[in-house]
Design a protein around this motif. Structure first.
Motif, PDB file in Angstrom:
ATOM      1  N   LEU A  25      -3.229  15.055  71.024  1.00  0.00           N
ATOM      2  CA  LEU A  25      -1.987  15.397  70.324  1.00  0.00           C
ATOM      3  C   LEU A  25      -1.509  16.812  70.627  1.00  0.00           C
ATOM      4  N   ARG A  26      -2.352  17.600  71.258  1.00  0.00           N
ATOM      5  CA  ARG A  26      -2.019  19.004  71.477  1.00  0.00           C
ATOM      6  C   ARG A  26      -0.862  19.147  72.464  1.00  0.00           C
ATOM      7  N   GLY A  27       0.077  20.013  72.091  1.00  0.00           N
ATOM      8  CA  GLY A  27       1.236  20.235  72.936  1.00  0.00           C
ATOM      9  C   GLY A  27       2.304  19.173  72.821  1.00  0.00           C
ATOM     10  N   LYS A  28       2.113  18.205  71.931  1.00  0.00           N
ATOM     11  CA  LYS A  28       3.070  17.108  71.775  1.00  0.00           C
ATOM     12  C   LYS A  28       3.742  17.172  70.401  1.00  0.00           C
ATOM     13  N   PRO A  29       4.940  16.575  70.282  1.00  0.00           N
ATOM     14  CA  PRO A  29       5.617  16.553  68.986  1.00  0.00           C
ATOM     15  C   PRO A  29       4.930  15.581  68.032  1.00  0.00           C
ATOM     16  N   VAL A  30       4.399  16.130  66.953  1.00  0.00           N
ATOM     17  CA  VAL A  30       3.625  15.340  65.985  1.00  0.00           C
ATOM     18  C   VAL A  30       4.263  15.459  64.607  1.00  0.00           C
ATOM     19  N   ALA A  31       4.333  14.333  63.922  1.00  0.00           N
ATOM     20  CA  ALA A  31       4.775  14.321  62.526  1.00  0.00           C
ATOM     21  C   ALA A  31       3.707  13.650  61.693  1.00  0.00           C
ATOM     22  N   VAL A  32       3.263  14.323  60.649  1.00  0.00           N
ATOM     23  CA  VAL A  32       2.321  13.717  59.708  1.00  0.00           C
ATOM     24  C   VAL A  32       3.143  12.988  58.657  1.00  0.00           C
ATOM     25  N   GLY A  33       2.916  11.676  58.561  1.00  0.00           N
ATOM     26  CA  GLY A  33       3.692  10.859  57.629  1.00  0.00           C
ATOM     27  C   GLY A  33       3.813   9.448  58.155  1.00  0.00           C
ATOM     28  N   GLY A  34       4.479   8.605  57.385  1.00  0.00           N
ATOM     29  CA  GLY A  34       4.631   7.197  57.763  1.00  0.00           C
ATOM     30  C   GLY A  34       5.788   6.998  58.714  1.00  0.00           C
ATOM     31  N   ALA A  35       5.602   6.082  59.674  1.00  0.00           N
ATOM     32  CA  ALA A  35       6.660   5.767  60.631  1.00  0.00           C
ATOM     33  C   ALA A  35       7.556   4.649  60.137  1.00  0.00           C
ATOM     34  N   ALA A  36       7.246   4.086  58.977  1.00  0.00           N
ATOM     35  CA  ALA A  36       8.027   2.974  58.446  1.00  0.00           C
ATOM     36  C   ALA A  36       9.430   3.432  58.072  1.00  0.00           C
ATOM     37  N   ALA A  37      10.308   2.460  57.822  1.00  0.00           N
ATOM     38  CA  ALA A  37      11.709   2.757  57.534  1.00  0.00           C
ATOM     39  C   ALA A  37      11.858   3.691  56.342  1.00  0.00           C
ATOM     40  N   ARG A  38      10.961   3.572  55.384  1.00  0.00           N
ATOM     41  CA  ARG A  38      11.035   4.425  54.198  1.00  0.00           C
ATOM     42  C   ARG A  38      10.084   5.614  54.266  1.00  0.00           C
ATOM     43  N   GLY A  39       9.484   5.831  55.407  1.00  0.00           N
ATOM     44  CA  GLY A  39       8.547   6.928  55.560  1.00  0.00           C
ATOM     45  C   GLY A  39       9.234   8.282  55.515  1.00  0.00           C
ATOM     46  N   VAL A  40       8.441   9.298  55.187  1.00  0.00           N
ATOM     47  CA  VAL A  40       8.932  10.665  55.104  1.00  0.00           C
ATOM     48  C   VAL A  40       7.963  11.571  55.855  1.00  0.00           C
ATOM     49  N   VAL A  41       8.503  12.563  56.539  1.00  0.00           N
ATOM     50  CA  VAL A  41       7.677  13.532  57.265  1.00  0.00           C
ATOM     51  C   VAL A  41       7.059  14.504  56.270  1.00  0.00           C
ATOM     52  N   ALA A  42       5.727  14.553  56.236  1.00  0.00           N
ATOM     53  CA  ALA A  42       5.030  15.502  55.375  1.00  0.00           C
ATOM     54  C   ALA A  42       4.889  16.856  56.061  1.00  0.00           C
ATOM     55  N   ALA A  43       4.744  16.841  57.377  1.00  0.00           N
ATOM     56  CA  ALA A  43       4.634  18.081  58.149  1.00  0.00           C
ATOM     57  C   ALA A  43       4.951  17.763  59.601  1.00  0.00           C
ATOM     58  N   ALA A  44       5.470  18.769  60.304  1.00  0.00           N
ATOM     59  CA  ALA A  44       5.826  18.588  61.711  1.00  0.00           C
ATOM     60  C   ALA A  44       5.224  19.709  62.539  1.00  0.00           C
ATOM     61  N   SER A  45       4.746  19.363  63.730  1.00  0.00           N
ATOM     62  CA  SER A  45       4.234  20.383  64.642  1.00  0.00           C
ATOM     63  C   SER A  45       5.402  21.218  65.170  1.00  0.00           C
ATOM     64  N   TYR A  46       5.076  22.362  65.745  1.00  0.00           N
ATOM     65  CA  TYR A  46       6.144  23.205  66.274  1.00  0.00           C
ATOM     66  C   TYR A  46       6.862  22.537  67.439  1.00  0.00           C
ATOM     67  N   GLU A  47       6.149  21.684  68.160  1.00  0.00           N
ATOM     68  CA  GLU A  47       6.789  20.931  69.236  1.00  0.00           C
ATOM     69  C   GLU A  47       7.849  19.984  68.674  1.00  0.00           C
ATOM     70  N   ALA A  48       7.572  19.394  67.506  1.00  0.00           N
ATOM     71  CA  ALA A  48       8.557  18.515  66.868  1.00  0.00           C
ATOM     72  C   ALA A  48       9.676  19.319  66.221  1.00  0.00           C
ATOM     73  N   ARG A  49       9.349  20.489  65.688  1.00  0.00           N
ATOM     74  CA  ARG A  49      10.365  21.332  65.047  1.00  0.00           C
ATOM     75  C   ARG A  49      11.416  21.797  66.046  1.00  0.00           C
ATOM     76  N   ALA A  50      11.027  21.891  67.314  1.00  0.00           N
ATOM     77  CA  ALA A  50      11.987  22.297  68.347  1.00  0.00           C
ATOM     78  C   ALA A  50      13.129  21.298  68.470  1.00  0.00           C
ATOM     79  N   PHE A  51      12.897  20.061  68.026  1.00  0.00           N
ATOM     80  CA  PHE A  51      13.924  19.024  68.047  1.00  0.00           C
ATOM     81  C   PHE A  51      14.673  18.919  66.715  1.00  0.00           C
ATOM     82  N   GLY A  52      14.333  19.802  65.775  1.00  0.00           N
ATOM     83  CA  GLY A  52      15.002  19.764  64.479  1.00  0.00           C
ATOM     84  C   GLY A  52      14.290  18.939  63.435  1.00  0.00           C
ATOM     85  N   VAL A  53      13.064  18.500  63.725  1.00  0.00           N
ATOM     86  CA  VAL A  53      12.289  17.724  62.753  1.00  0.00           C
ATOM     87  C   VAL A  53      11.711  18.673  61.712  1.00  0.00           C
ATOM     88  N   ARG A  54      11.848  18.328  60.443  1.00  0.00           N
ATOM     89  CA  ARG A  54      11.379  19.167  59.354  1.00  0.00           C
ATOM     90  C   ARG A  54      10.641  18.327  58.321  1.00  0.00           C
TER      91      ARG A  54
END
Length: 363
Positions: free
Chosen positions: A32-61
């Motif tokens: 997972l290192r160096g890749k955009p990671v989101a901790v949370g569920g991928a389901a339609a109702r899922g919510v991101v609990a935390a995002a890696s800095y690689e994911a934050r670069a895309f605006g994920v919060r």
């Protein structure tokens, strides 16, 4: 009403782990290192609990719907949260904090305030304490932490965001008011989107705009929060760092430049440790009935020895005598000694601590 009188000078550190949940997952899974990671569920109702800095670069919060995160970052990798692991790592970090001060106020698993005005290491410079804590967190957990140092909680919190990730910043009493004046109110910790929007409608865009409003105006429009906003607009925040639970022990320890072999040398190192914990107990009105000695050997294995008496210990000579006897019970040492610690527990009632007027050049 909020106390707006000049507060005693304090040294507050706000420690904030960088992308904590996601960083733990990247630490434990090299793929997972160096890749955009989101901790949370991928389901339609899922919510991101935390995002890696690689994911934050895309605006994920954090708190973002997972479908939105996937739309912003098609290559994002969702990982199920492992809160038992995060709690265990958080406890490791808290134990490091406790080596410096009992005044620890956790805000969550990944951030906390520390009041190091009167610290257990007797270190006069708060920025050096923050650097040392961050280095120890990295060594113990493999994770990066950022820190903010200032003379109150509000500014320490703001400072911890200035050099993220893996950095720290200090806001001194001289610079605090000007820093606040230049800041957009939407960036203020404690000012949410709804409050920021209300401030904008009232013509308040920056800290300088907020400072221009009277206490009566702010109280009329923001109720009980009005005096707080009036204070922070001037760089004033008198809130104390409040531990989340009653302090159960107080201790100090020291790692030696050269390992100790002789009993006499080990017992000689006890006196300054006892002096630190006893000084803290006196200043904060703490009594204790139990003395514990920690001995860490050159191979990093450690043992403890403790003794409890019926009445509270009356002076530092009693504590030192017990600690010396406890060390003697472990002699001859199985290996050379690299660290000694003294901890007092079975604590009695605390009196109101005296706020010391310290030289803030130590930031």
């Amino acid at each position: 009403m909020t106390d707006l009188s000049p507060p005693p000078l304090r040294k507050i550190i706000h420690v904030d782990m960088d992308a904590f949940y996601a960083s733990v997952e990247q630490r434990d899974n090299p793929e997972l290192r160096g890749k955009p990671v989101a901790v949370g569920g991928a389901a339609a109702r899922g919510v991101v609990a935390a995002a890696s800095y690689e994911a934050r670069a895309f605006g994920v919060r954090s708190a973002m719907p997972s479908v939105t995160a996937a739309r912003k970052c098609p290559d994002i990798i969702f990982v199920k949260p492992r809160f038992e692991v995060y709690r265990a790592v958080s406890q490791q970090i808290r134990e490091i904090f406790a080596d410096y001060t009992p005044l620890i106020e956790p805000l969550s698993l990944d951030e906390a305030y520390l009041d190091v005005t009167d610290n257990l290491k007797s270190m006069p410079i708060a920025t050096e304490i923050a650097e040392e804590i961050r280095a120890r967190i990295k060594a113990a957990t493999g994770l990066n932490a950022s820190a903010g140092i200032s003379y109150n909680k509000f500014l320490a919190k703001m400072a911890s965001d200035l050099n993220k990730p893996n950095g720290q910043a200090v806001i001194t009493p001289k610079n605090g008011p000007a820093f606040v004046e230049s800041l957009a109110v939407s960036k203020f910790h404690g000012v949410g989107p709804a409050t920021a929007e209300k401030m904008h409608r009232l013509g308040i865009e920056t800290g300088a705009d907020l400072k221009a409003k009277s206490l009566e105006f702010l109280a009329a429009h923001f109720g009980k929060s009005g005096p707080y906003f009036y204070g922070i607009a001037r760089g004033v925040d008198n809130r104390q760092v409040k531990p989340d639970r009653e302090r159960k022990s107080v201790g100090a320890e020291d790692t030696f430049a050269e390992d100790l072999v002789a009993l006499y040398d080990a017992q000689s190192e006890i006196a300054p440790l006892v002096a630190k914990v006893w000084s803290y107990c006196q200043k904060h009105g703490i009594s204790a009935k139990t003395v514990m000695v920690k001995i860490k050997f050159s191979d990093f294995q450690q043992i403890t020895r403790s003794r409890t008496i019926e009445r509270p210990l009356s002076d530092h000579q009693d504590i030192e005598q017990i600690a010396r006897q406890l060390i003697e019970t472990a002699f001859p040492f199985r290996k050379p000694v690299r660290l000694l610690g003294v901890t007092l527990s079975n604590l009695g009632e605390k009196s109101q601590p005296t706020q010391a007027q310290l030289d803030f050049a130590g930031l």
